[in-house]
Scaffold this motif. Structure first.
Motif, PDB file in Angstrom:
ATOM      1  N   UNK A 194       0.831  -1.192   0.000  1.00  0.00           N
ATOM      2  CA  UNK A 194       0.000   0.000   0.000  1.00  0.00           C
ATOM      3  C   UNK A 194       0.877   1.258   0.000  1.00  0.00           C
ATOM      4  N   UNK A 195       1.473   1.586  -1.157  1.00  0.00           N
ATOM      5  CA  UNK A 195       2.408   2.727  -1.155  1.00  0.00           C
ATOM      6  C   UNK A 195       1.696   4.026  -0.761  1.00  0.00           C
ATOM      7  N   UNK A 196       2.256   4.709   0.233  1.00  0.00           N
ATOM      8  CA  UNK A 196       1.626   5.949   0.715  1.00  0.00           C
ATOM      9  C   UNK A 196       1.721   7.073  -0.319  1.00  0.00           C
ATOM     10  N   UNK A 197       2.650   6.897  -1.286  1.00  0.00           N
ATOM     11  CA  UNK A 197       2.950   7.978  -2.235  1.00  0.00           C
ATOM     12  C   UNK A 197       1.726   8.409  -3.046  1.00  0.00           C
ATOM     13  N   UNK A 198       0.858   7.444  -3.360  1.00  0.00           N
ATOM     14  CA  UNK A 198      -0.313   7.764  -4.192  1.00  0.00           C
ATOM     15  C   UNK A 198      -1.217   8.785  -3.477  1.00  0.00           C
ATOM     16  N   UNK A 199      -1.555   8.488  -2.227  1.00  0.00           N
ATOM     17  CA  UNK A 199      -2.449   9.406  -1.499  1.00  0.00           C
ATOM     18  C   UNK A 199      -1.735  10.708  -1.169  1.00  0.00           C
ATOM     19  N   UNK A 213       2.715   2.146  -7.902  1.00  0.00           N
ATOM     20  CA  UNK A 213       3.277   0.906  -7.336  1.00  0.00           C
ATOM     21  C   UNK A 213       4.702   1.226  -6.928  1.00  0.00           C
ATOM     22  N   UNK A 214       5.181   0.577  -5.845  1.00  0.00           N
ATOM     23  CA  UNK A 214       6.547   0.878  -5.388  1.00  0.00           C
ATOM     24  C   UNK A 214       7.308  -0.414  -5.107  1.00  0.00           C
ATOM     25  N   UNK A 215       8.543  -0.459  -5.568  1.00  0.00           N
ATOM     26  CA  UNK A 215       9.422  -1.607  -5.356  1.00  0.00           C
ATOM     27  C   UNK A 215      10.754  -1.098  -4.817  1.00  0.00           C
ATOM     28  N   UNK A 216      11.232  -1.758  -3.748  1.00  0.00           N
ATOM     29  CA  UNK A 216      12.525  -1.363  -3.176  1.00  0.00           C
ATOM     30  C   UNK A 216      13.587  -2.307  -3.736  1.00  0.00           C
ATOM     31  N   UNK A 217      14.695  -1.742  -4.209  1.00  0.00           N
ATOM     32  CA  UNK A 217      15.742  -2.576  -4.821  1.00  0.00           C
ATOM     33  C   UNK A 217      17.077  -2.370  -4.093  1.00  0.00           C
ATOM     34  N   UNK A 218      17.968  -3.380  -4.172  1.00  0.00           N
ATOM     35  CA  UNK A 218      19.232  -3.284  -3.425  1.00  0.00           C
ATOM     36  C   UNK A 218      20.203  -2.267  -4.021  1.00  0.00           C
ATOM     37  N   UNK A 219      19.964  -1.010  -3.778  1.00  0.00           N
ATOM     38  CA  UNK A 219      20.824   0.055  -4.287  1.00  0.00           C
ATOM     39  C   UNK A 219      20.820   1.199  -3.277  1.00  0.00           C
ATOM     40  N   UNK A 220      21.883   1.993  -3.287  1.00  0.00           N
ATOM     41  CA  UNK A 220      21.933   3.205  -2.457  1.00  0.00           C
ATOM     42  C   UNK A 220      21.876   4.461  -3.331  1.00  0.00           C
ATOM     43  N   UNK A 221      21.770   4.261  -4.640  1.00  0.00           N
ATOM     44  CA  UNK A 221      21.983   5.342  -5.607  1.00  0.00           C
ATOM     45  C   UNK A 221      20.698   5.874  -6.215  1.00  0.00           C
TER      46      UNK A 221
END
Ligand code: NAP
Length: 348
Positions: A194-199, A213-221
């Motif tokens: 439930x990504x808060x970004x939409x609301x 939609x939001x996906x977290x990926x293994x990056x710091x960049x």
């Protein structure tokens, strides 16, 4: 008569607080009262002692009294505005404990709640959309980096194409941690139910037909967003879209970066403070127009983008300055137009 400078206190000195403090300390119309430290030892005091006045929670004040300026409560009481940069969720307790009883205006960060029992403010700020509405407000949330980036890209599209746009579908590819974070970056792609970004975006662009939609990926960049914009009939040409963003403040148009790390490493190589670009970067080489669909890909400087946004917001809240003038001051302080030119040249 000498005009009193607005006194600002930065409550929280993590990735965001440290950037806010270093920017404000260079601003000659703001008096930076100091910063809050919640975790403290002799080494931290030594590192910070010549930079800022340090304020600590009451229970640590006695132990460190010879090296600090006072307690958090004393700082809140003495300032004109608090820039709350607490770790996610702590802003609410700060508001109840200090800001409300001492009647101090405060800016909260994007990790705080806008709705529900722990709501800290009735408004989320995006300088491109609702700068004027923040004027004179007591409490405002500065949208998070992803939310700020979406507003910067959507608003010019809405102004130019309005009802011609049917819907926006945005996929946020989010970095796992910041460069300075010590936390582990997990080898996983994590989704968000439930990504808060939409609301959050709909808080300042209420009529947008927006799905996130939001996906977290293994990056710091940095974060990378793909925004798919569906028009009711044929989409505008690439040139028209690029034209629209050429003069936008804190939006660069790059053509030859191959990934988010290229942009971040270039910012570091060019000596930008904290390695921040303070903007979003539209990647022209992967911008596509296909029949009724426009696909925009842009990277979003997670730590840097919201710092000038906070600076603009404080100018609206306590200085009640017109936006055009505030943008000029923020541009000068952060060198955003210079950085944009440099990046556009490097990635031509
Ligand atoms: N990092 C980003 O890219 C980013 C981007 C946009 C918005 N934000 C938002 O900005 C806020 C801060 O994020 P961050 O990345 O700076 O977090 P962070 O690096 O984890 O730092 C948070 C800091 O909060 C301090 N703290 C602990 N308790 C506190 C309290 N009661 N009041 C004030 N400060 C307290 C801690 O200080 P000590 O170190 O002294 O214990 C810590 O350094 C969050 O709402 C986040 O969602 C973050």
């Amino acid at each position: 008569m000498v005009k009193q400078m607005a006194k600002v206190f930065v409550n929280g000195y993590g990735n965001i607080g440290r950037r806010l403090a270093s920017a404000l300390s260079r601003d000659n119309e703001i008096s930076l009262l100091g910063i809050a430290k919640y975790t403290i030892d002799e080494q931290i005091l030594e590192d910070l002692k010549n930079k800022y006045d340090i304020y600590v929670p009451e229970n640590l004040a006695l132990k460190y009294k010879s090296s600090i300026a006072g307690s958090i409560e004393e700082a809140v009481s003495a300032c004109d505005l608090v820039l709350d940069a607490a770790k996610e969720g702590e802003g609410y307790s700060n508001k109840i404990r200090f800001y409300q009883p001492l009647r101090k205006p405060a800016i909260f960060q994007g990790g705080e709640e806008r709705h529900g029992e722990r709501a800290v403010a009735k408004m989320i700020h995006n300088s491109r959309v609702n700068y004027d509405e923040a004027s004179g407000k007591q409490y405002v949330i500065q949208g998070s980096c992803n939310v700020s980036g979406m507003g910067k890209v959507m608003q010019p599209l809405m102004e130019s194409f309005g009802d011609e746009i049917q819907r926006y579908d945005v996929t946020l590819v989010r970095r796992w941690a910041d460069l300075e974070d010590s936390k582990e970056v997990k080898d996983s792609i994590q989704w968000d139910k439930n990504p808060h970004h939409q609301e959050d975006v709909k808080d300042f662009i209420p009529h947008a037909n927006l799905y996130v939609e939001a996906f977290k990926v293994p990056s710091r960049m940095m974060h990378l967003h793909q925004m798919i914009v569906r028009f009711r009939s044929k989409a505008p040409t690439r040139d028209r879209i690029l034209d629209l963003f050429t003069k936008e403040f804190a939006v660069a148009i790059l053509n030859s970066a191959k990934g988010t790390a290229d942009v971040r490493m270039k910012a570091i190589e060019l000596g930008f403070e904290h390695g921040d670009t303070n903007m979003v970067h539209i990647h022209q080489d992967v911008l596509r127009v296909q029949e009724e669909t426009l696909k925009i890909v842009y990277s979003d400087d997670q730590t840097g983008l919201v710092i000038p946004e906070n600076h603009l917001l404080l100018q609206s809240m306590i200085l009640r300055r017109p936006r055009s003038e505030a943008v000029k001051r923020t541009d000068k302080l952060f060198r955003i137009s210079d950085k944009k030119r440099l990046l556009e040249r490097e990635f031509a």
